[in-house]
Design an enzyme around this catalytic site. Structure first.
Site, PDB file in Angstrom:
ATOM      1  N   SER A   1      -4.236  -8.590   6.898  1.00  0.00           N
ATOM      2  CA  SER A   1      -3.248  -9.355   6.965  1.00  0.00           C
ATOM      3  C   SER A   1      -3.260 -10.377   8.295  1.00  0.00           C
ATOM      4  O   SER A   1      -3.682 -10.085   9.325  1.00  0.00           O
ATOM      5  CB  SER A   1      -1.794  -8.894   6.847  1.00  0.00           C
ATOM      6  OG  SER A   1      -1.718  -7.793   7.860  1.00  0.00           O
TER       7      SER A   1
ATOM      8  N   CYS B   1      -7.516 -11.374  -1.623  1.00  0.00           N
ATOM      9  CA  CYS B   1      -7.524 -12.413  -0.826  1.00  0.00           C
ATOM     10  C   CYS B   1      -7.848 -13.681  -1.416  1.00  0.00           C
ATOM     11  O   CYS B   1      -7.466 -14.848  -1.269  1.00  0.00           O
ATOM     12  CB  CYS B   1      -8.204 -12.246   0.451  1.00  0.00           C
ATOM     13  SG  CYS B   1      -9.930 -12.278   0.209  1.00  0.00           S
TER      14      CYS B   1
ATOM     15  N   GLU C   1      -6.536   3.376   6.171  1.00  0.00           N
ATOM     16  CA  GLU C   1      -6.370   4.758   5.904  1.00  0.00           C
ATOM     17  C   GLU C   1      -5.807   5.015   4.450  1.00  0.00           C
ATOM     18  O   GLU C   1      -5.343   6.082   4.101  1.00  0.00           O
ATOM     19  CB  GLU C   1      -5.401   5.005   6.818  1.00  0.00           C
ATOM     20  CG  GLU C   1      -4.094   4.316   6.979  1.00  0.00           C
ATOM     21  CD  GLU C   1      -4.229   3.004   7.623  1.00  0.00           C
ATOM     22  OE1 GLU C   1      -5.086   2.219   7.650  1.00  0.00           O
ATOM     23  OE2 GLU C   1      -3.092   2.413   8.133  1.00  0.00           O
ATOM     24  N   ARG C   2      -5.536   3.796   3.598  1.00  0.00           N
ATOM     25  CA  ARG C   2      -4.901   3.982   2.467  1.00  0.00           C
ATOM     26  C   ARG C   2      -6.003   4.481   1.275  1.00  0.00           C
ATOM     27  O   ARG C   2      -5.860   5.216   0.248  1.00  0.00           O
ATOM     28  CB  ARG C   2      -4.189   2.682   1.746  1.00  0.00           C
ATOM     29  CG  ARG C   2      -2.832   2.639   2.477  1.00  0.00           C
ATOM     30  CD  ARG C   2      -1.924   1.579   2.287  1.00  0.00           C
ATOM     31  NE  ARG C   2      -2.314   0.388   2.939  1.00  0.00           N
ATOM     32  CZ  ARG C   2      -1.649  -0.872   2.843  1.00  0.00           C
ATOM     33  NH1 ARG C   2      -1.076  -0.899   1.912  1.00  0.00           N
ATOM     34  NH2 ARG C   2      -2.124  -1.805   3.709  1.00  0.00           N
TER      35      ARG C   2
HETATM   36  P1  NAD Z   1      -3.525  -4.612   7.024  1.00  0.00           P
HETATM   37  O1  NAD Z   1      -3.452  -6.046   7.869  1.00  0.00           O
HETATM   38  O2  NAD Z   1      -2.273  -4.140   6.897  1.00  0.00           O
HETATM   39  O3  NAD Z   1      -4.492  -3.688   7.480  1.00  0.00           O
HETATM   40  C1  NAD Z   1      -5.887  -4.110   7.816  1.00  0.00           C
HETATM   41  C2  NAD Z   1      -6.409  -3.159   8.841  1.00  0.00           C
HETATM   42  O4  NAD Z   1      -6.018  -3.173   9.923  1.00  0.00           O
HETATM   43  C3  NAD Z   1      -6.410  -1.625   8.208  1.00  0.00           C
HETATM   44  O5  NAD Z   1      -7.651  -1.061   8.793  1.00  0.00           O
HETATM   45  C4  NAD Z   1      -5.287  -1.115   9.139  1.00  0.00           C
HETATM   46  O6  NAD Z   1      -5.491   0.261   9.515  1.00  0.00           O
HETATM   47  C5  NAD Z   1      -5.212  -2.086  10.498  1.00  0.00           C
HETATM   48  N1  NAD Z   1      -3.901  -2.152  10.754  1.00  0.00           N
HETATM   49  C6  NAD Z   1      -3.001  -2.170  10.201  1.00  0.00           C
HETATM   50  N2  NAD Z   1      -1.718  -2.650  11.086  1.00  0.00           N
HETATM   51  C7  NAD Z   1      -2.291  -2.388  12.335  1.00  0.00           C
HETATM   52  C8  NAD Z   1      -1.753  -2.612  13.651  1.00  0.00           C
HETATM   53  N3  NAD Z   1      -0.334  -2.762  13.590  1.00  0.00           N
HETATM   54  N4  NAD Z   1      -2.468  -2.452  14.731  1.00  0.00           N
HETATM   55  C9  NAD Z   1      -3.681  -2.341  14.684  1.00  0.00           C
HETATM   56  N5  NAD Z   1      -4.402  -2.183  13.299  1.00  0.00           N
HETATM   57  C10 NAD Z   1      -3.566  -2.256  12.312  1.00  0.00           C
HETATM   58  O7  NAD Z   1      -4.123  -5.243   5.478  1.00  0.00           O
HETATM   59  P2  NAD Z   1      -4.240  -4.534   4.158  1.00  0.00           P
HETATM   60  O8  NAD Z   1      -2.828  -4.438   3.688  1.00  0.00           O
HETATM   61  O9  NAD Z   1      -5.086  -3.444   4.087  1.00  0.00           O
HETATM   62  O10 NAD Z   1      -4.837  -5.655   3.362  1.00  0.00           O
HETATM   63  C11 NAD Z   1      -4.528  -6.791   2.766  1.00  0.00           C
HETATM   64  C12 NAD Z   1      -4.336  -8.016   3.495  1.00  0.00           C
HETATM   65  O11 NAD Z   1      -5.953  -8.299   3.684  1.00  0.00           O
HETATM   66  C13 NAD Z   1      -3.725  -9.276   2.615  1.00  0.00           C
HETATM   67  O12 NAD Z   1      -3.293  -9.911   3.610  1.00  0.00           O
HETATM   68  C14 NAD Z   1      -5.308  -9.872   2.260  1.00  0.00           C
HETATM   69  O13 NAD Z   1      -4.984 -11.293   2.009  1.00  0.00           O
HETATM   70  C15 NAD Z   1      -5.911  -9.689   3.487  1.00  0.00           C
HETATM   71  N6  NAD Z   1      -7.556  -9.899   2.912  1.00  0.00           N
HETATM   72  C16 NAD Z   1      -8.011 -10.967   3.561  1.00  0.00           C
HETATM   73  C17 NAD Z   1      -9.566 -11.239   3.300  1.00  0.00           C
HETATM   74  C18 NAD Z   1     -10.245 -12.447   3.815  1.00  0.00           C
HETATM   75  O14 NAD Z   1     -11.365 -12.523   3.638  1.00  0.00           O
HETATM   76  N7  NAD Z   1      -9.573 -13.282   4.233  1.00  0.00           N
HETATM   77  C19 NAD Z   1     -10.047 -10.201   2.425  1.00  0.00           C
HETATM   78  C20 NAD Z   1      -9.558  -9.303   1.862  1.00  0.00           C
HETATM   79  C21 NAD Z   1      -8.128  -8.980   2.475  1.00  0.00           C
END
Ligand code: NAD
Length: 503
Positions: free
Chosen positions: A227, A282, A177-178
């Site tokens: 995350s 990541c 959503e960001r």
């Molecule tokens: P995030 O976990 O905050 O959000 C990811 C998704 O989950 C978003 O669509 C968000 O709306 C949803 N979400 C957030 N909180 C939620 C909840 N409580 N319940 C259900 N859904 C929820 O991650 P972010 O800040 O958008 O992205 C950064 C993170 O992603 C970092 O930790 C990074 O390392 C990781 N990442 C990992 C990879 C990989 O392939 N391993 C690739 C890119 C990013």
């Protein structure tokens, strides 16, 4: 007038019916530039219904015809590349060139998926028994979903959508959503490329939308990237609701620098991989592990020199190396972790806090930050910082460096810089991490291989893209048939086997 970023459902932009919205910021100025609706459970269920209605006809379309849609999509994205990169940069903050890289790494996977007719081919064995042939086919699952993070708003949605739709599924994407605009634009381009309405839907939202996806029985599989705590939650909840899940989480990527490495090359690699995209990748390198005190001293000197030359500013400005962090909260969190590093006794060689970019005083900028003499008990080592902060953890020898990367709870990427083939080969074989770079700082595999971290960086047994992407979004059916049908053996009460009498 505030701009609303619509959902994209059934081939149309869809205005929200619910009340909740979130602000979408321009991280380079700190100003709200748009609002995004946060879908209600009813709205998400309507999206899923739409997808379920559209899916059977798409599944019945030949893989070749489906692949042609992907081909046209690739052309359309190239035609719209600058617009997409500008839009991406305006919501994420990354530089224009880096934003194009985000789109391009997504397109790589779409190009791989154009090979779907070949990838989806089954296996065939003739005369498995007398007159018996056995063959397998891969079939789509039905309606599948992707839940994606803010840091690659083009690449990761395309990594999920590509194999899902090329295999004949309908796809529901819940992007971050960001920075939600680029996924909508990509879905529009898919429609223009000939994808039937309802096959690729984008629904914006937060936990309410995600939980609806996780519990609706029509969703067969959920691909997540984000995350680690949320990855674990999604994996467990999807499984508890009988769905397939592959969930990729956070990271703490180490780069080992051996005494025989080309230190200038290693320092350049660390600067690019540590600070590119403000460290919000990541596969960013957040821990440098020089081996031996002499290597460490020389490496830190070279890093310090280079840090002074980095240009931080708005992503669309020429010559900028990296842009702002995505949000005020992200910036405050990273600044808090820097303070924890200082309090824990790490040596703060360069402090990026307090950076002000003239004309963009409200932007979420953070200068490059370098810590030396970091130890494994410090929070700056234990936690994923996800910002422009590089920690140097000194190792006495190769075995200690190898153990550091292997014992870390995360296991996404790792690199080694060395001129010694024996060391490199030993490292690649023994390190307990999913993706390894040898004299390569960000070892994101090409699209025909698979991408996936180990340990706390990945939950589920299949990786993203490559053959695994297709395996995840399809199920295998195996057919055992007997022709000519006239063969009569009478009733048999023993388990059919290819050994023994009767076969
Ligand atoms: P995030 O976990 O905050 O959000 C990811 C998704 O989950 C978003 O669509 C968000 O709306 C949803 N979400 C957030 N909180 C939620 C909840 N409580 N319940 C259900 N859904 C929820 O991650 P972010 O800040 O958008 O992205 C950064 C993170 O992603 C970092 O930790 C990074 O390392 C990781 N990442 C990992 C990879 C990989 O392939 N391993 C690739 C890119 C990013």
């Amino acid at each position: 007038m505030t701009r609303y970023i619509p959902h994209f459902v059934g081939g149309k932009q869809l205005e929200p019916t619910g009340g909740r919205v979130a602000d979408v910021f321009d991280p380079s100025t700190g100003q709200v530039q748009a609002r995004v609706p946060l879908a209600t459970a009813d709205e998400v269920r309507a999206v899923i219904e739409n997808a379920a209605d559209a899916q059977p006809a798409w599944a019945a379309t030949s893989p070749q015809k489906r692949a042609r849609v992907l081909m046209r999509f690739v052309d359309l994205v190239h035609q719209n590349m600058d617009e997409l990169a500008r839009l991406l940069s305006s919501e994420h903050g990354k530089t224009f060139d880096d934003a194009k890289g985000d789109v391009m790494r997504g397109l790589d996977v779409i190009e791989f998926c154009i090979g779907a007719p070949h990838i989806l081919k089954g296996e065939y064995s003739t005369e498995a028994g007398s007159g018996i042939d056995v063959y397998s086919m891969r079939q789509p699952l039905g309606v599948v979903a992707g839940i994606t993070p803010f840091n690659f708003p083009a690449m990761i949605p395309l990594w999920k959508a590509g194999p899902a739709i090329a295999s004949g599924n309908a796809f529901v994407l819940k992007p971050s959503e960001r920075d939600p605009s680029v996924p909508v634009r990509l879905a529009e381009l898919f429609l223009e490329a000939g994808l039937p309405a309802g096959i690729l839907n984008v629904v914006h939202g937060d936990k309410e939308a995600v939980d609806t996806i996780l519990t609706d029985p029509r969703i067969q599989a959920v691909g997540f990237v984000g995350s680690t705590p949320i990855a674990e939650y999604i994996y467990a909840t999807a499984a508890a609701n009988g769905k397939r899940a592959q969930c990729f989480g956070g990271a703490k990527n180490h780069l080992i620098v051996m005494p025989d490495a080309d230190l200038d090359q290693a320092a350049d690699a660390l600067i690019g991989a540590g600070f590119g995209s403000a460290g919000e990748r990541c596969m960013a390198i957040s821990v440098a592990v020089p081996v031996g005190a002499e290597t460490a001293d020389a490496l830190v000197a070279k890093l310090t020199e280079r840090l002074g030359e980095l240009r931080v500013g708005p992503g669309m400005q020429d010559g900028v190396d990296y842009g702002p962090l995505v949000s005020a909260a992200a910036k405050a969190r990273v600044e808090g972790l820097i303070q924890e590093g200082v309090d824990a006794g790490a040596d703060l060689v360069a402090d990026g806090r307090g950076l002000v970019v003239a004309g963009h005083e409200g932007g979420y900028y953070l200068g490059p930050t370098l810590f030396d003499h970091v130890t494994t008990d410090m929070s700056i080592y234990r936690e994923e910082i996800f910002g422009p902060v590089l920690s140097v953890v000194r190792a006495a020898d190769y075995e200690e460096a190898l153990a550091l990367a292997s014992d870390n709870p995360y296991g996404n990427g790792v690199g080694i810089f060395t001129r010694d083939g024996d060391t490199a080969r030993d490292f690649a074989a023994r390190v307990n991490v999913g993706m390894v770079g040898v004299n390569i700082p960000i070892p994101v595999p090409i699209a025909s291989f698979t991408f996936g971290g180990w340990k706390a960086s990945g939950f589920g047994d299949l990786n993203q893209h490559g053959a695994d992407g297709f395996r995840f979004y399809t199920k295998t059916k195996t057919v055992t048939s007997r022709w000519p049908s006239g063969i009569r053996e009478g009733a048999s009460f023993v388990m059919p086997a290819t050994t023994g009498e009767g076969h």
